[in-house]
Design an enzyme around this catalytic site. Sequence first.
Site, PDB file in Angstrom:
ATOM      1  CG  ASP A 203     -16.930  -6.616  -0.579  1.00 13.00           C
ATOM      2  OD1 ASP A 203     -18.683  -7.042  -0.860  1.00 13.00           O
ATOM      3  OD2 ASP A 203     -16.281  -6.601   0.638  1.00 13.00           O
ATOM      4  CD  GLU A 266     -21.483  -4.944  -1.104  1.00 11.20           C
ATOM      5  OE1 GLU A 266     -21.919  -5.636  -0.384  1.00 11.20           O
ATOM      6  OE2 GLU A 266     -19.856  -4.691  -0.342  1.00 11.20           O
TER       7      GLU A 266
END
Length: 538
Positions: A203, A266
């Site tokens: 993330d 990401e």
Amino acid sequence: MAGESTNWWKTGIIYQIYPRSFQDSNHDGVGDLRGIIHRLPYLIELGVDAIWLSPIFTSPMVDFGYDIADYTDVDPLFGNLADLDSLIEAAHRHQLKLILDLVPNHTSDQHPWFIESKTSRINPKRDWFIWRDPAPDGGPPNNWLSEFGGSAWEFDPNTNQYYYHTFLSAQPDLNWRNPTVRNAMHDVIRFWLRRGVDGFRVDAVWYLIKDDQFRDNPINPDFHRGTLPRDALIPLYTADLPEVHDAISGMRKVLDEFPDRVILGEIYLPIERLVAYYGRNLEGVHFPYNFALLTAKWEARSLAQLIDKYEAALPLGGWPNWVLGNHDRPRLATRIGADQARVAAMLLMTLRGTPTLYYGDEIGMRQVDILSEQVRDPFEKNVPGIGIGRDGCRTPMQWDATRSAGFSDADSWLPVADDFRTDNVDCFRKNKGSLYWLYRRLIDFRRKHIALTEGSYTPLKARGDLLLFGRELREERILIALNLGPEPIAVSFADELLCGQVLLSSFADRDGEEVRAGIDLRGNEGLLMTVNRVGLDN
């Protein structure tokens, strides 16, 4: 080079599950790991190869799991470590891979690391986070802004310093310039890989490193009201810094200690900056997620240019990937319209590279309107009124026409869509012409046709609403024709020797139809065809 790769993450299909919304097994209205185990037969039936779970670690759930209080345990809301072990074992028994969501940029403010860091300026873990003295006027150290609105600095009166948070104040950023922090996160990675996890989606990885001089970010001259408050500044010193690639390379080296694992990043950046995250000599993430289709204008010429630009920007050996939906963006069927959802399915499953399918997109789940009193998303609560809430794309999976769409026998944590009684897995399973069955057939075709998994991509000249390209490997040649408009299109090829047959229509009614130097497409139709050559000039 096409044909040389056998990695599962190159040839397979990744299916993203938002665990809170997939299946509830313990009657509390929130999805859990046992619920996912219960639904594994569905994923096997659909034909996907890997499951990616949004965070399931111990968390106060201020940002629904993206605020982690313990990186090596499961939050009781989802179950426990034994449940996760059972999921890993069951998935592997059915040849499914399991990818976890790793959040290394920040922790929860309830994480023991931060609690200890906060106790005093001389605590050994003080430098695990980013602390700064106030500005001369007592305010924040600089002008850096939070992605979720307001200043990115939170004052701690106990030690008379500010700590930095890219997102919520309850999510303090780790100091990735500290080698001890990197080593601690490397140990987290090893913990899960030893437990059998097949990889990680990392993330917010482009935020890991911040400017060590803490310079003010420049004012954005293009900022205007009605856009996100964070856009008032250009994040020159808080995102995408060159040093971030060394941090990612360190994580990759740990991952490479284990065979056949994958690390995905990401990264919301323009394509020309995104591709840098493959790393020098491909020692970065195996691939940075390509989110270009999430915001692209849904028209043939724009998409053709986008695809060409991406293919041209890839580094030598860099593997492409495509995403049409995720937990942060409005639902696909709402963005482009239900009529184009079938065309989008064909595009996702036939472009070169790894496709990631967001749960529910295979049945055309729509964005759900969330009433103000039902809002759960902290982003929407912090920045209300401009329509950035993410709750509407995170609603429960629509399994059947029973209470809470078969997701739970209790009231669900978010409301289910109004159309759940007609638009659900149970109904669509019974209809061989449904979007669900189109996905099943497309996935099956990918598995059977190596040109779709490992073949080259050839863009073909087209006009208007037609998107045309070929996939080819050795003797297998496949032509994909997609009509991104509502009107019929007649396609004539200059090469009259072109011949083949329709493998699959998005309307599931033209299989085996002969192709000779041309093809007619109905409005909103896609065709997948075998042909005797791909290098066409039409």
